[in-house]
Scaffold this motif. Structure first.
Motif, PDB file in Angstrom:
ATOM      1  N   ASN A 299       0.760  -1.177  -0.015  1.00  0.00           N
ATOM      2  CA  ASN A 299       0.066  -0.178  -0.058  1.00  0.00           C
ATOM      3  C   ASN A 299       0.757   1.204   0.046  1.00  0.00           C
ATOM      4  O   ASN A 299       0.493   2.189  -0.789  1.00  0.00           O
ATOM      5  N   GLN A 300       2.001   1.423   0.603  1.00  0.00           N
ATOM      6  CA  GLN A 300       2.626   2.421   0.995  1.00  0.00           C
ATOM      7  C   GLN A 300       3.662   2.505  -0.301  1.00  0.00           C
ATOM      8  O   GLN A 300       3.568   3.876  -0.949  1.00  0.00           O
ATOM      9  N   ASN A 303       1.268   4.139  -2.638  1.00  0.00           N
ATOM     10  CA  ASN A 303       1.134   5.598  -2.323  1.00  0.00           C
ATOM     11  C   ASN A 303       2.133   6.482  -2.791  1.00  0.00           C
ATOM     12  O   ASN A 303       1.890   7.435  -3.556  1.00  0.00           O
ATOM     13  N   ARG A 306       1.899   6.592  -6.594  1.00  0.00           N
ATOM     14  CA  ARG A 306       0.820   7.569  -7.104  1.00  0.00           C
ATOM     15  C   ARG A 306       1.173   9.104  -6.818  1.00  0.00           C
ATOM     16  O   ARG A 306       0.783  10.053  -7.614  1.00  0.00           O
ATOM     17  N   LEU A 368      -7.161 -15.466   7.419  1.00  0.00           N
ATOM     18  CA  LEU A 368      -7.812 -14.525   8.465  1.00  0.00           C
ATOM     19  C   LEU A 368      -9.084 -15.281   8.728  1.00  0.00           C
ATOM     20  O   LEU A 368      -9.611 -15.878   8.006  1.00  0.00           O
ATOM     21  N   TYR A 383      -6.700  -0.819  -3.602  1.00  0.00           N
ATOM     22  CA  TYR A 383      -5.479  -0.318  -3.599  1.00  0.00           C
ATOM     23  C   TYR A 383      -4.559  -0.714  -4.707  1.00  0.00           C
ATOM     24  O   TYR A 383      -3.778   0.056  -5.468  1.00  0.00           O
TER      25      TYR A 383
HETATM   26  C1  LIG Z   1      -3.231  -9.576   4.461  1.00  0.00           C
HETATM   27  C2  LIG Z   1      -3.509  -9.954   5.739  1.00  0.00           C
HETATM   28  C3  LIG Z   1      -3.133 -11.088   6.654  1.00  0.00           C
HETATM   29  C4  LIG Z   1      -3.816  -8.980   6.970  1.00  0.00           C
HETATM   30  C5  LIG Z   1      -4.258  -7.675   6.506  1.00  0.00           C
HETATM   31  C6  LIG Z   1      -3.586  -6.522   7.436  1.00  0.00           C
HETATM   32  C7  LIG Z   1      -3.816  -5.280   7.077  1.00  0.00           C
HETATM   33  C8  LIG Z   1      -5.091  -4.548   7.530  1.00  0.00           C
HETATM   34  C9  LIG Z   1      -3.013  -4.312   6.289  1.00  0.00           C
HETATM   35  C10 LIG Z   1      -3.196  -3.189   5.856  1.00  0.00           C
HETATM   36  C11 LIG Z   1      -2.256  -2.155   6.232  1.00  0.00           C
HETATM   37  C12 LIG Z   1      -2.657  -0.670   5.752  1.00  0.00           C
HETATM   38  C13 LIG Z   1      -4.022  -0.286   5.688  1.00  0.00           C
HETATM   39  C14 LIG Z   1      -1.550   0.074   6.046  1.00  0.00           C
HETATM   40  C15 LIG Z   1      -1.666   1.890   5.529  1.00  0.00           C
HETATM   41  C16 LIG Z   1      -1.133   2.084   4.251  1.00  0.00           C
HETATM   42  C17 LIG Z   1      -1.163   3.257   3.497  1.00  0.00           C
HETATM   43  C18 LIG Z   1      -0.595   3.663   2.704  1.00  0.00           C
HETATM   44  C19 LIG Z   1      -2.684   3.748   3.974  1.00  0.00           C
HETATM   45  C20 LIG Z   1      -2.979   4.931   2.982  1.00  0.00           C
HETATM   46  O1  LIG Z   1      -3.551   6.239   3.964  1.00  0.00           O
HETATM   47  P1  LIG Z   1      -3.743   7.494   3.357  1.00  0.00           P
HETATM   48  O2  LIG Z   1      -2.648   8.296   3.102  1.00  0.00           O
HETATM   49  O3  LIG Z   1      -4.828   7.812   4.150  1.00  0.00           O
HETATM   50  O4  LIG Z   1      -4.390   6.981   1.889  1.00  0.00           O
HETATM   51  P2  LIG Z   1      -4.958   7.812   0.617  1.00  0.00           P
HETATM   52  O5  LIG Z   1      -4.319   8.992   0.415  1.00  0.00           O
HETATM   53  O6  LIG Z   1      -5.046   6.768  -0.468  1.00  0.00           O
HETATM   54  O7  LIG Z   1      -6.505   8.026   1.337  1.00  0.00           O
END
Ligand SMILES: CC(C)=CCC/C(C)=C/CC/C(C)=C/CC/C(C)=C/COP(=O)(O)OP(=O)(O)O
Length: 436
Positions: A299-300, A303, A306, A368, A383
């Protein structure tokens, strides 16, 4: 030691071939340190050849005798310094051990307090002296839910599929992460100093000690009493904010990997104990944590890819300088913002790596708990599509913001639901039929 050779550990490096061979073996040793297959980019063939090329350059730069001394120091450093991936993996193992201990105790819902993950004997039963009024907690969680709904709508909808206890815990974690991020990214960011982050960390310690400072902290204090969430990922996220305060360039992917762990991989580690592991999962706890970490990193990275233009306008470049150089690019090219063939080739490579992390993450979602799978699949699919959108924009991430349109988002939900129905015990069967 002969003047033209370098002794490193049990190896003696006599000529360039030895040096190259040693370079390869270090990479192999690094890979085999882990109990299950690590397939991250650091150890991809391309990286191996980059390391090899680096060693070769070192060798050519000076006479062999003088280079021997340089190599001795340099190689020793490589030998002693673990990669970021190895350091982060230690945290993964620690988190997995805590969770495994909880499962072994046979209680997934009894509250318990994790006080010191350095020492697993320090995992204590709930400290009854710490108690919050149920009404206060109810209001605190409701407020966390509102914040989550306001700032992360899709994510919030996903959490509504979870059990009430789990959704509240995820909201509390989300809010703490958001507040932490706001310290360096929010309206008061210019006033934030390392001392302010130290105070925030002290406040975190207080949350773990059952002394919350405000309502939102109280929700997290309650959450970390109920679920075996170690303090380390929270501390590490604050460390990521410290990094953001003083660092605006990344030399290598190793440096970037550490940053991504701090600011996003940590969220994955915090989430697993709340999301829960399916009772019929055959996977090891560490492989599930590893998948969660990979999702945060993916995800990071997405980000970062992008937001290249936006970050550059704030004077920040997260893309590794050495990788840019491999494609004949430098930071001036980022500031110029021209989409050239070199840029497209570079971006293709970066997108491939981000997708590798998504692939790694996918392997763990099926393990999970069933209520948690749909929201995780939905966020993963959504994402990941941002990467497709960067491609559709012909790699112009300087002036165009890649996003996933409403319809695509909407269509992703049933796709995610379908995947969420997959049962852990079915995956080996489906994998054999090319479904994995
Ligand atoms: C896969 C398994 C086994 C479990 C899932 C575990 C999880 C929930 C992992 C996700 C971790 C996560 C959500 C990380 C945050 C990463 C991220 C870059 C978030 C972006 O946040 P914002 O900056 O608010 O994004 P936008 O700018 O796109 O709104």
């Amino acid at each position: 030691m002969a003047s033209s050779s370098v002794a490193v550990g049990t190896f003696e490096l006599r000529d360039m071939d030895d040096v190259l061979q040693w370079g390869h073996s270090v990479v192999r040793i690094g890979s085999s340190l882990r109990p299950f297959k690590p397939k991250f980019m650091c150890y991809s063939p391309k990286k191996v050849s980059a390391r090899t090329a680096h060693l070769r350059t070192l060798a050519m730069q000076s006479s062999f005798r003088c280079q021997a001394a340089t190599l001795e120091g340099g190689l020793r450093t490589v030998h002693q310094n673990r990669t970021s991936e190895e350091r982060v993996y230690e945290v993964v193992l620690k988190q997995a051990a805590l969770m495994a201990q909880r499962v072994a105790q046979g209680s997934t819902s009894t509250p318990f307090l994790v006080q010191d993950a350095e020492n697993l004997d320090g995992v204590l039963p709930v400290d009854l002296s710490i108690s919050f009024s149920p009404q206060l907690l109810k209001e605190a969680y409701a407020r966390c839910g509102e914040v989550c709904a306001e700032y992360a709508k899709t994510f919030y909808l996903g959490t509504k599929l979870m059990t009430p206890e789990r959704q509240q815990a995820i909201w509390a974690i989300y809010v703490w992460c958001r507040r932490t991020d706001e310290l360096v990214d929010g309206p008061n960011a210019s006033h934030i100093t390392p001392a302010a982050l130290d105070r925030w960390e002290q406040r975190l310690e207080d949350i773990y000690d059952g002394r919350p400072y405000d309502m939102l902290d109280a929700a997290l204090a309650d959450t970390v009493r109920k679920f075996p969430i170690d303090i380390q990922p929270f501390r590490d996220m604050i460390e990521g904010m410290r990094m953001d305060l003083f660092k605006s360039r990344y030399e290598t992917f190793d440096e970037l990997y550490l940053y991504c762990y701090y600011v996003a991989g940590t969220v994955g580690l915090m989430s697993v104990p709340v999301m829960g592991i399916a009772p019929d999962s055959k996977a090891t706890t560490e492989s599930i944590y590893n998948a969660a970490l990979a999702l945060g990193i993916a995800n990071q990275l997405t980000n970062i890819l992008r937001d290249v233009g936006e970050d550059a306008r704030r004077g920040r470049i997260y893309l590794p300088r050495d990788e840019l150089a491999q494609f004949g690019l430098c930071e001036d090219d980022i500031f110029a913002g021209a989409v050239t063939e070199k840029w497209r080739a570079f971006m293709k490579d970066q997108i491939t790596r981000a997708r590798m992390f998504f692939d790694e993450a996918e392997k763990g979602v099926v393990d999970l708990d069933k209520d948690s799978r749909w929201p995780v699949w939905a966020s993963l699919i959504l994402y990941r599509q941002i990467l497709d959108s960067i491609e559709e924009n012909d790699y112009d991430n300087f002036t165009k913001r890649a996003y996933v349109g409403k319809w695509k988002k909407f269509l992703s939900l049933p796709a995610a639901y379908g995947r969420a129905l997959l049962h852990p015990s079915w995956t080996p069967i489906l994998a054999g039929k090319g479904f994995s």
